[in-house]
Write a protein that holds these residues in place. Structure first.
Motif, PDB file in Angstrom:
ATOM      1  N   TYR A  75       1.001  -1.090   0.705  1.00 25.04           N
ATOM      2  CA  TYR A  75      -0.263   0.295   0.616  1.00 25.04           C
ATOM      3  C   TYR A  75       0.769   1.152   0.298  1.00 25.04           C
ATOM      4  CZ  TYR A  75      -4.145  -2.985   0.425  1.00 25.04           C
ATOM      5  OH  TYR A  75      -5.078  -4.498   1.471  1.00 25.04           O
ATOM      6  N   GLY A  76       1.747   0.887  -0.818  1.00 27.11           N
ATOM      7  CA  GLY A  76       2.843   2.716  -1.551  1.00 27.11           C
ATOM      8  C   GLY A  76       3.857   1.870  -0.149  1.00 27.11           C
ATOM      9  N   THR A  77       4.200   1.497   0.304  1.00 32.53           N
ATOM     10  CA  THR A  77       5.109   1.181   1.613  1.00 32.53           C
ATOM     11  C   THR A  77       5.640   0.409   0.618  1.00 32.53           C
ATOM     12  OG1 THR A  77       4.285   0.014   3.182  1.00 32.53           O
ATOM     13  CG2 THR A  77       4.028   1.891   3.373  1.00 32.53           C
ATOM     14  N   LYS A 766       8.210   4.879 -12.956  1.00 30.08           N
ATOM     15  CA  LYS A 766       6.647   5.755 -13.483  1.00 30.08           C
ATOM     16  C   LYS A 766       6.419   5.786 -12.980  1.00 30.08           C
ATOM     17  CE  LYS A 766       6.253   2.924 -16.847  1.00 30.08           C
ATOM     18  NZ  LYS A 766       5.023   2.561 -18.126  1.00 30.08           N
ATOM     19  N   TYR A 767       6.036   5.083 -11.459  1.00 27.99           N
ATOM     20  CA  TYR A 767       4.771   5.724 -10.741  1.00 27.99           C
ATOM     21  C   TYR A 767       4.500   4.779  -9.108  1.00 27.99           C
ATOM     22  CZ  TYR A 767       2.505   3.737 -15.061  1.00 27.99           C
ATOM     23  OH  TYR A 767       1.765   2.993 -16.638  1.00 27.99           O
ATOM     24  N   GLU A 768       5.122   4.505  -8.720  1.00 31.97           N
ATOM     25  CA  GLU A 768       5.276   4.290  -7.420  1.00 31.97           C
ATOM     26  C   GLU A 768       6.870   3.738  -6.381  1.00 31.97           C
ATOM     27  OE1 GLU A 768       5.624   4.515  -3.755  1.00 31.97           O
ATOM     28  OE2 GLU A 768       3.334   4.264  -4.278  1.00 31.97           O
ATOM     29  N   GLU A 769       7.653   4.807  -5.873  1.00 29.88           N
ATOM     30  CA  GLU A 769       9.004   4.481  -5.280  1.00 29.88           C
ATOM     31  C   GLU A 769       9.149   3.379  -4.514  1.00 29.88           C
ATOM     32  OE1 GLU A 769       9.859   8.070  -2.717  1.00 29.88           O
ATOM     33  OE2 GLU A 769      10.407   7.845  -4.603  1.00 29.88           O
ATOM     34  N   ASN A 770       8.211   3.031  -4.076  1.00 33.11           N
ATOM     35  CA  ASN A 770       8.165   2.360  -2.552  1.00 33.11           C
ATOM     36  C   ASN A 770       7.485   0.453  -3.681  1.00 33.11           C
ATOM     37  OD1 ASN A 770       9.738   4.194  -1.457  1.00 33.11           O
ATOM     38  ND2 ASN A 770       7.268   4.738  -0.712  1.00 33.11           N
ATOM     39  N   PHE A 771       7.352   0.655  -4.840  1.00 34.89           N
ATOM     40  CA  PHE A 771       7.111  -0.557  -4.824  1.00 34.89           C
ATOM     41  C   PHE A 771       7.825  -2.343  -4.897  1.00 34.89           C
ATOM     42  CE2 PHE A 771       5.820  -3.706  -8.613  1.00 34.89           C
ATOM     43  CZ  PHE A 771       4.644  -4.529  -8.269  1.00 34.89           C
ATOM     44  N   LEU A 772       7.523  -2.871  -4.477  1.00 35.85           N
ATOM     45  CA  LEU A 772       8.051  -4.068  -4.360  1.00 35.85           C
ATOM     46  C   LEU A 772       7.387  -5.815  -5.161  1.00 35.85           C
ATOM     47  CD1 LEU A 772      10.273  -3.808  -1.069  1.00 35.85           C
ATOM     48  CD2 LEU A 772      11.464  -3.514  -3.204  1.00 35.85           C
ATOM     49  N   MET A 773       7.841  -6.258  -5.787  1.00 41.24           N
ATOM     50  CA  MET A 773       7.334  -7.616  -6.393  1.00 41.24           C
ATOM     51  C   MET A 773       7.410  -7.932  -5.138  1.00 41.24           C
ATOM     52  SD  MET A 773       6.608  -7.624 -10.181  1.00 41.24           S
ATOM     53  CE  MET A 773       5.502  -9.375  -9.531  1.00 41.24           C
ATOM     54  N   GLU A 774       8.052  -8.533  -4.183  1.00 38.50           N
ATOM     55  CA  GLU A 774       8.060  -9.303  -3.141  1.00 38.50           C
ATOM     56  C   GLU A 774       6.787  -8.846  -2.477  1.00 38.50           C
ATOM     57  OE1 GLU A 774      11.023  -9.488  -0.864  1.00 38.50           O
ATOM     58  OE2 GLU A 774      11.482  -6.940  -0.073  1.00 38.50           O
TER      59      GLU A 774
END
Length: 819
Positions: A75-77, A766-774
């Protein structure tokens, strides 16, 4: 009486009231039970709905760009937030469980009046487990990607995929064959190497795996060799050399130690004479009186003659020392070569046995894989195998091989005897070289006897047949030119403008693949050019064999994972997903290039895993070169005319056509260089999106044999302009289709990890710098605890009878939900 009647009527009323209460209780209990069961179903469905609603909040950028349904659990973190998920679920469930709840819409609060028949409330919600994109070896990620591609399948995709899969198997099979063939020829070569060593040690011809060495159109000779110690006449018959060029090349190298001994005897005798003459002149000098007329002139003349004789005497002493030293040097050098030759002889029989066993293994391998190899290629491989078998098994039976057991025994005996004869030379060092009468007489006696003993030095059994020798000092070695060709790197040859290659790179932080360095074995393709260029060096065969072997081994392991049509379909769909959603270097104008991405060469990253675009581009170029080299070699090897040209050059380079394994290895080096230079044209064309036949023929092979020593960047570009921009045959392939072939040879799990690397980095970019696939959730498991309030069973007298106050019921439920 009336009183009794009234009393009875009261009992009936009480009885009827009790019955009514019981009936009401029964009805209430039935209704309550039905309500409770319905409430449980209602609660369960509310839970399911809320779980679906939570997953309905899928991460839209991932769907928009990659058509994948996953929930961003962070959720953005950067940390997954399961409590927040549970809170959102609870909020969704409130809409179903509490319809009268106050809602807010457009900034206004309002109630939705309704009757809450079930009175269900939430005690607790906990997320017990999650299934994420990277779990179960990325099965969920594969499921999503494959699920999307199922609806975009072209009608002929499986058929086309089957062709590409077959092409990938073909390149692997040929690599495997090449490794086995090198094993065989390496074993047979060891045998030939022993023969070359014998020729070098005994005859003195400068020859090695690069062939005969020439200087001024003559064969170069070794500094020392066994027959250099010559005790007979220096002519072709005495030295058992039938080839004119060989004799002319060696003639000036032969040494005649018996002549040197005779010279020593002559010098010693001269010293005696000089001493006697000096003594006489000294006596004459003493007899001249100073009073004699012209005495001064006579004394000067006699002194001059004495000095002249002294000089001659000293010169003779120096010549004796010189002859003794060169005799010792020749003896030591000859004995060293005899020792080397004696060490080689026993290894020949051992190597012959090993080579014969290797031939047997190779024949068995060919037989087992006959159905998997092109018929024409199989026939050529079998022909080569038979030729090698004949060479090994008939060693000594043919005149030019001349290494039968009897002949080897004769050579060994002659060498041992000669070594013993030469041992007697060293005693000359014990004789003082001076003008003492005793020393002179001792030296004359010793050298006279030594001359007689050295005549027993026998070389009649130390002969080699040169009837098959091919002498061509002007023949050019393609290997030498090839080193110069690739000296500045192959990228410079196949890319018009190196500065145009993308310099973008990934940060390498938090990547799902967790790979910064390439896996072991992934540099196999890049090594082939180095291994070919180092063909003449000691470890080239191991390196080249390793190149083919590792490529075949790794690829077969991955191909071997495909056990049925469903797995093949999954692999095909996943590969098509990659082609659909990720760029490669040939993506010029399609919509993929319009996307902002961290890397320009995304498909190349998936295949190679380097953080830098430049490195991935370089690796894919070498993969193309490796694959094209293999397939070009298949054609060249099966084309009798081109293979014959390579054989003729190899025979001329080696010189001895009887050394079949050495010629065969050299021929293979020439064919590989030819195939590689053709691959340079192919790869350049593929990078410009030209179509290249997977297996070539006479009509579409670009490089002629005469151009092998002329290859350069300009010639490559000229050849590329003649390649087609369109497919002219079903087996023609462009850059994208070669990418597909390479993807078939790659581990599914690693493909997924590297795809997720790119997805994560692009979304963060492009969108969310905190995004992680895990943190991406595919499905999850929830345990919910509900409280259902009592309604139709809350009768005071029942509670009094039961001595309890039933306020409600607890209900626990566990559910799983996924996309």
């Amino acid at each position: 009486m009336k009183f009794w009647i009234k009393e009875k009527k009261g009992e009936v009323t009480a009885f009827l009231s009790l019955v009514l209460l019981l009936i009401l209780s029964l009805i209430g209990t039935v209704i309550e039970g039905a309500r409770i069961n319905i409430a449980k179903v209602y609660a369960s469905r509310a839970l399911t709905t809320s779980m679906g609603s939570v997953l309905g909040e899928y991460f839209y950028p991932m769907y928009e760009d990659y058509h994948l349904f996953f929930l961003d659990g962070g959720y953005g973190t950067r940390e997954i937030n399961l409590p927040q998920m549970a809170e959102i679920m609870e909020e969704y469930m409130e809409f179903s469980l509490n319809p009268s709840k106050e809602y807010t819409l457009l900034g206004h609060s309002f109630d939705m009046p309704t009757m809450n028949l079930y009175d269900v409330s939430i005690d607790n919600i906990s997320i017990e487990d999650t299934v994420r994109a990277m779990d179960l070896e990325n099965k969920m990620f594969i499921h999503e990607a494959v699920g999307f591609m199922k609806y975009k399948l072209p009608a002929n995709l499986i058929e086309t995929a089957g062709e590409k899969y077959t092409n990938s198997e073909t390149s692997v099979q040929v690599s495997d064959i090449m490794e086995k063939k090198i094993n065989l020829e390496e074993s047979a070569y060891t045998l030939s190497e022993s023969m070359l060593d014998l020729i070098r040690y005994i005859e003195g011809i400068s020859v090695d795996k690069r062939g005969i060495h020439y200087k001024n159109n003559l064969i170069k000779t070794e500094k020392n060799f066994v027959k250099k110690f010559c005790v007979g006449a220096i002519d072709k018959n005495s030295l058992a050399i039938s080839q004119d060029v060989v004799f002319e090349s060696l003639m000036s190298s032969y040494q005649t130690p018996i002549v040197w001994l005779n010279e020593i005897i002559g010098y010693e005798k001269n010293i005696k004479i000089y001493k006697e003459q000096i003594e006489n002149l000294k006596n004459e000098l003493e007899s001249i009186s100073d009073d004699d007329e012209g005495s001064e002139e006579r004394k000067a003349h006699i002194s001059s003659k004495i000095n002249e004789l002294e000089n001659k005497k000293n010169k003779s002493l120096e010549n004796i020392k010189f002859n003794v030293n060169r005799l010792i040097d020749l003896t030591e050098g000859t004995q060293n070569k005899i020792s080397a030759a004696l060490k080689v002889i026993p290894s020949i029989s051992i190597n012959q046995e090993k080579a014969a066993n290797e031939v047997k293994l190779y024949e068995e391998y060919l037989s087992e894989n006959k159905e998997n190899v092109d018929e024409k290629l199989y026939n050529e491989l079998n022909k080569d195998s038979n030729k090698m078998k004949e060479y090994i098994n008939n060693l000594g039976e043919k005149k030019e091989y001349n290494l039968s057991k009897n002949r080897l025994a004769a050579i060994q005996n002659a060498l041992s005897c000669n070594y013993g004869i030469l041992e007697g030379v060293y005693a000359i060092n014990n004789i003082p070289i001076n003008e003492a009468e005793e020393s002179i007489n001792q030296m004359i006696l010793f050298t006279t006897n030594l001359s007689q003993s050295l005549k027993a030095y026998d070389t009649k059994d130390l002969w080699f047949d040169y009837s098959s020798l091919k002498i061509d000092p002007n023949v050019k070695n393609p290997v030498t030119y090839f080193k110069e060709l690739i000296n500045d790197g192959v990228l410079n040859l196949v890319v018009k403008d190196l500065s145009a290659i993308s310099k973008r790179e990934l940060s390498g932080l938090d990547l799902p693949s967790k790979l910064i360095e390439k896996n072991k074995g992934e540099q196999v393709e890049e090594e082939i050019s180095n291994n070919i260029s180092h063909w003449n060096e000691d470890d080239y065969r191991d390196n080249l064999k390793s190149s083919f072997g590792e490529y075949a081994k790794e690829s077969k392991e991955e191909i071997g994972e495909i056990n049925n049509s469903n797995e093949l379909l999954e692999m095909v769909l996943l590969n098509e997903y990659i082609i659909e959603h990720f760029k490669n270097q040939s993506s010029k104008t399609n919509e993929k290039t319009l996307k902002k991405t961290m890397l320009e060469y995304e498909q190349e990253y998936i295949l190679n895993g380097n953080l830098k675009d430049y490195d991935n581009f370089s690796d894919i170029v070498h993969k193309l070169l490796f694959t094209r080299t293999i397939m070009n070699f298949v054609y060249l090897f099966t084309d009798s005319e081109k293979s014959g040209l390579a054989y003729a050059t190899a025979a001329a380079l080696v010189g001895f056509t009887c050394l079949e394994p050495l010629i065969s290895l050299t021929k293979m080096a020439i064919l590989l260089i030819w195939a590689y230079e053709e691959a340079l044209v192919d790869t350049t064309g593929l990078l410009e999106n030209k179509y290249i036949p997977f297996i070539k023929g006479k009509s579409n092979f670009a490089i002629q044999y005469s151009e092998l020593l002329l290859m350069n960047k300009k010639l490559i570009q000229e050849k590329v302009t003649k390649l087609s921009d369109k497919r002219s045959a079903s087996y023609d392939m462009n850059y994208d289709e070669y990418i597909r072939v390479f993807l078939y040879l790659m581990n599914q799990n690693m493909k997924c990890k590297r795809m997720m690397d790119l997805i994560q980095e692009n979304i963060r970019y492009k969108y969310e710098e905190n995004f992680l696939m895990e943190n991406c959730i595919y499905g999850y498991k929830v345990k919910a605890e509900f409280y259902i309030g009592a309604k139709f069973i809350k009768l005071p007298f029942v509670n009094k009878i039961l001595n309890s106050d039933i306020q409600g019921y607890k209900y626990d439920v566990t559910k799983e939900y996924s996309y």
